[in-house]
Design a protein around this motif. Structure first.
Motif, PDB file in Angstrom:
ATOM      1  N   GLY A  54       0.769  -1.006   0.014  1.00  0.00           N
ATOM      2  CA  GLY A  54       0.288  -0.109  -0.095  1.00  0.00           C
ATOM      3  C   GLY A  54       0.922   1.208   0.006  1.00  0.00           C
ATOM      4  O   GLY A  54       0.038   2.453  -0.260  1.00  0.00           O
ATOM      5  N   ARG A  55       2.092   1.328   0.265  1.00  0.00           N
ATOM      6  CA  ARG A  55       3.010   2.341   0.387  1.00  0.00           C
ATOM      7  C   ARG A  55       3.528   2.787  -1.111  1.00  0.00           C
ATOM      8  O   ARG A  55       3.878   1.788  -1.850  1.00  0.00           O
ATOM      9  N   PRO A  56       3.184   3.904  -1.429  1.00  0.00           N
ATOM     10  CA  PRO A  56       3.852   4.164  -2.770  1.00  0.00           C
ATOM     11  C   PRO A  56       5.365   3.853  -3.102  1.00  0.00           C
ATOM     12  O   PRO A  56       6.044   4.477  -2.018  1.00  0.00           O
ATOM     13  N   ILE A  57       5.778   3.881  -4.263  1.00  0.00           N
ATOM     14  CA  ILE A  57       7.181   3.731  -4.556  1.00  0.00           C
ATOM     15  C   ILE A  57       7.644   4.784  -5.716  1.00  0.00           C
ATOM     16  O   ILE A  57       6.851   4.914  -6.598  1.00  0.00           O
ATOM     17  N   GLU A  58       8.511   5.569  -5.491  1.00  0.00           N
ATOM     18  CA  GLU A  58       9.042   6.470  -6.547  1.00  0.00           C
ATOM     19  C   GLU A  58      10.270   6.017  -6.901  1.00  0.00           C
ATOM     20  O   GLU A  58      11.268   6.025  -5.933  1.00  0.00           O
ATOM     21  N   ILE A  59      10.547   5.826  -7.930  1.00  0.00           N
ATOM     22  CA  ILE A  59      11.677   5.051  -8.636  1.00  0.00           C
ATOM     23  C   ILE A  59      12.467   6.279  -9.725  1.00  0.00           C
ATOM     24  O   ILE A  59      11.621   6.699 -10.491  1.00  0.00           O
ATOM     25  N   ILE A  60      13.673   6.482  -9.289  1.00  0.00           N
ATOM     26  CA  ILE A  60      14.405   7.502 -10.200  1.00  0.00           C
ATOM     27  C   ILE A  60      15.464   6.805 -11.167  1.00  0.00           C
ATOM     28  O   ILE A  60      16.554   6.697 -10.456  1.00  0.00           O
ATOM     29  N   PRO A  61      15.116   6.533 -12.327  1.00  0.00           N
ATOM     30  CA  PRO A  61      16.103   5.776 -13.231  1.00  0.00           C
ATOM     31  C   PRO A  61      16.884   6.985 -13.985  1.00  0.00           C
ATOM     32  O   PRO A  61      16.280   7.734 -14.864  1.00  0.00           O
ATOM     33  N   HIS A  62      18.265   6.761 -13.870  1.00  0.00           N
ATOM     34  CA  HIS A  62      19.091   7.632 -14.679  1.00  0.00           C
ATOM     35  C   HIS A  62      20.156   6.619 -15.266  1.00  0.00           C
ATOM     36  O   HIS A  62      21.325   6.708 -14.751  1.00  0.00           O
ATOM     37  N   THR A  63      19.872   6.414 -16.301  1.00  0.00           N
ATOM     38  CA  THR A  63      20.791   5.108 -16.753  1.00  0.00           C
ATOM     39  C   THR A  63      20.813   4.960 -18.497  1.00  0.00           C
ATOM     40  O   THR A  63      19.823   5.206 -18.955  1.00  0.00           O
ATOM     41  N   PRO A  64      21.767   4.216 -18.977  1.00  0.00           N
ATOM     42  CA  PRO A  64      21.910   4.054 -20.292  1.00  0.00           C
ATOM     43  C   PRO A  64      21.363   2.591 -20.556  1.00  0.00           C
ATOM     44  O   PRO A  64      21.185   2.145 -21.617  1.00  0.00           O
ATOM     45  N   GLY A  65      20.985   1.868 -19.562  1.00  0.00           N
ATOM     46  CA  GLY A  65      20.459   0.458 -19.727  1.00  0.00           C
ATOM     47  C   GLY A  65      21.434  -0.549 -19.019  1.00  0.00           C
ATOM     48  O   GLY A  65      22.108  -0.158 -18.247  1.00  0.00           O
ATOM     49  N   GLY A  66      21.284  -1.649 -19.740  1.00  0.00           N
ATOM     50  CA  GLY A  66      22.134  -2.788 -19.008  1.00  0.00           C
ATOM     51  C   GLY A  66      21.616  -4.190 -19.165  1.00  0.00           C
ATOM     52  O   GLY A  66      21.023  -4.433 -20.544  1.00  0.00           O
ATOM     53  N   LEU A  67      21.785  -5.149 -18.488  1.00  0.00           N
ATOM     54  CA  LEU A  67      21.416  -6.255 -18.689  1.00  0.00           C
ATOM     55  C   LEU A  67      19.988  -6.612 -18.857  1.00  0.00           C
ATOM     56  O   LEU A  67      19.172  -5.977 -17.799  1.00  0.00           O
ATOM     57  N   VAL A  68      19.356  -7.293 -19.691  1.00  0.00           N
ATOM     58  CA  VAL A  68      18.055  -7.842 -19.958  1.00  0.00           C
ATOM     59  C   VAL A  68      17.416  -8.419 -18.451  1.00  0.00           C
ATOM     60  O   VAL A  68      16.346  -8.245 -18.102  1.00  0.00           O
ATOM     61  N   LEU A  69      18.316  -9.466 -17.907  1.00  0.00           N
ATOM     62  CA  LEU A  69      17.717 -10.304 -16.887  1.00  0.00           C
ATOM     63  C   LEU A  69      17.720  -9.321 -15.633  1.00  0.00           C
ATOM     64  O   LEU A  69      16.545  -9.241 -14.788  1.00  0.00           O
ATOM     65  N   ALA A  70      18.539  -8.235 -15.454  1.00  0.00           N
ATOM     66  CA  ALA A  70      18.710  -7.406 -14.074  1.00  0.00           C
ATOM     67  C   ALA A  70      17.353  -6.396 -14.140  1.00  0.00           C
ATOM     68  O   ALA A  70      16.450  -6.290 -13.287  1.00  0.00           O
ATOM     69  N   ALA A  71      17.215  -5.868 -15.652  1.00  0.00           N
ATOM     70  CA  ALA A  71      15.924  -4.925 -15.726  1.00  0.00           C
ATOM     71  C   ALA A  71      14.741  -5.464 -15.648  1.00  0.00           C
ATOM     72  O   ALA A  71      13.944  -4.906 -15.121  1.00  0.00           O
ATOM     73  N   SER A  72      14.664  -6.835 -16.266  1.00  0.00           N
ATOM     74  CA  SER A  72      13.558  -7.424 -16.002  1.00  0.00           C
ATOM     75  C   SER A  72      12.985  -7.804 -14.766  1.00  0.00           C
ATOM     76  O   SER A  72      11.795  -7.817 -14.174  1.00  0.00           O
ATOM     77  N   GLN A  73      14.070  -8.301 -13.732  1.00  0.00           N
ATOM     78  CA  GLN A  73      13.669  -8.405 -12.394  1.00  0.00           C
ATOM     79  C   GLN A  73      13.227  -7.390 -11.843  1.00  0.00           C
ATOM     80  O   GLN A  73      12.138  -7.237 -11.074  1.00  0.00           O
ATOM     81  N   ILE A  74      13.727  -6.304 -11.823  1.00  0.00           N
ATOM     82  CA  ILE A  74      13.353  -4.931 -11.193  1.00  0.00           C
ATOM     83  C   ILE A  74      11.936  -4.597 -11.816  1.00  0.00           C
ATOM     84  O   ILE A  74      10.988  -4.071 -10.968  1.00  0.00           O
TER      85      ILE A  74
END
Length: 245
Positions: A40-60
């Motif tokens: 129930g608590r909101p999450i705010e994520i701030i991505p500043h990135t060129p990208g990376g591994l599909v596996l890692a990004a998919s998990q997140i």
């Protein structure tokens, strides 16, 4: 609030700078932060990135999509490739008008998967290695497309989500093509323009590590001489002084 900020490192290998990207360590840390966030608590994520591994990004991205509570992705400057994948997991994407997301088409080493498939369509025989890369490319594009479609279906119809997933994953643009807020809004992404002051101030706490002076400086206008002008030189020169044409 979760930050995922990558800066270019000052260390280099054979004269080439090493650039940070989304890796498994990042995924482990972000997943831990998400797990610690109460339902129930909101999450705010701030991505500043060129990208990376599909596996890692998919998990997140999947962990954010599964969070029991509203999720907002705030993009002050850019979140390309895997950063875009993570942003698409949010209920809302907040961007500056000139901030950018990008395509999520898979890359196999130095080649885009879509370009490998395009090469296979050319006439003539192909090396076994190219045929193998083509098989992997088809699988990679299909896997990313299915993931993106699942993320987008939270906020739009299945048909629209399928169309956008194909557009983003099949190599419609070059991989570094910037998709700005106006472009994304036209495509139907849940975009809001206007990054808050707090987020801007927060990202300033992550300066680019440098071994040399920045080539970019800014001096706001106003009364008084510009910084660095020797005393007595702040007055205009006389017309008799030499000047450039």
């Amino acid at each position: 609030m979760i930050t995922l900020i990558h800066r270019q490192e000052t260390i280099s290998f054979l004269g080439l700078p090493l650039v940070r990207h989304i890796d498994i360590d990042d995924a482990e840390s972000v997943l831990q932060a998400i797990r610690k966030t109460p339902p129930g608590r909101p999450i705010e994520i701030i991505p500043h990135t060129p990208g990376g591994l599909v596996l890692a990004a998919s998990q997140i991205a999947i962990a954010l999509a599964d969070h029991d509570g509203p999720v907002t992705a705030v993009v002050p400057h850019y979140a390309m490739s895997g950063g875009t994948l993570i942003s698409m997991a949010a209920d809302e994407i907040v961007m500056d008008s000139h901030a950018a997301l990008g395509p999520v088409d898979p890359q196999l080493g130095q080649y885009p998967a879509a370009s490998i498939l395009a090469a296979l369509e050319s006439p003539g025989s192909h090396k076994d290695e190219t045929l193998i890369l083509g098989d992997v490319s088809r699988k990679a594009i299909r896997q990313v497309e299915v993931l993106v479609r699942g993320l987008l279906e939270k906020g739009m119809s299945p048909d629209r989500a399928a169309d956008l997933a194909a557009l983003m994953a099949r190599g419609t643009w070059t991989h570094d093509h910037p998709l700005m807020a106006a472009d994304l809004a036209k495509l139907g992404f849940p975009i809001k323009v206007g990054v808050g002051t707090e987020e801007r101030e927060l990202t300033s706490l992550y300066p680019q590590p440098r071994g040399r002076q920045s080539p970019v400086e800014y001096f706001p206008g106003g009364p008084g001489p510009p910084p660095g002008i020797p005393p007595g030189r702040e007055r205009p020169r006389s017309e008799k002084s030499p000047r450039l044409a």
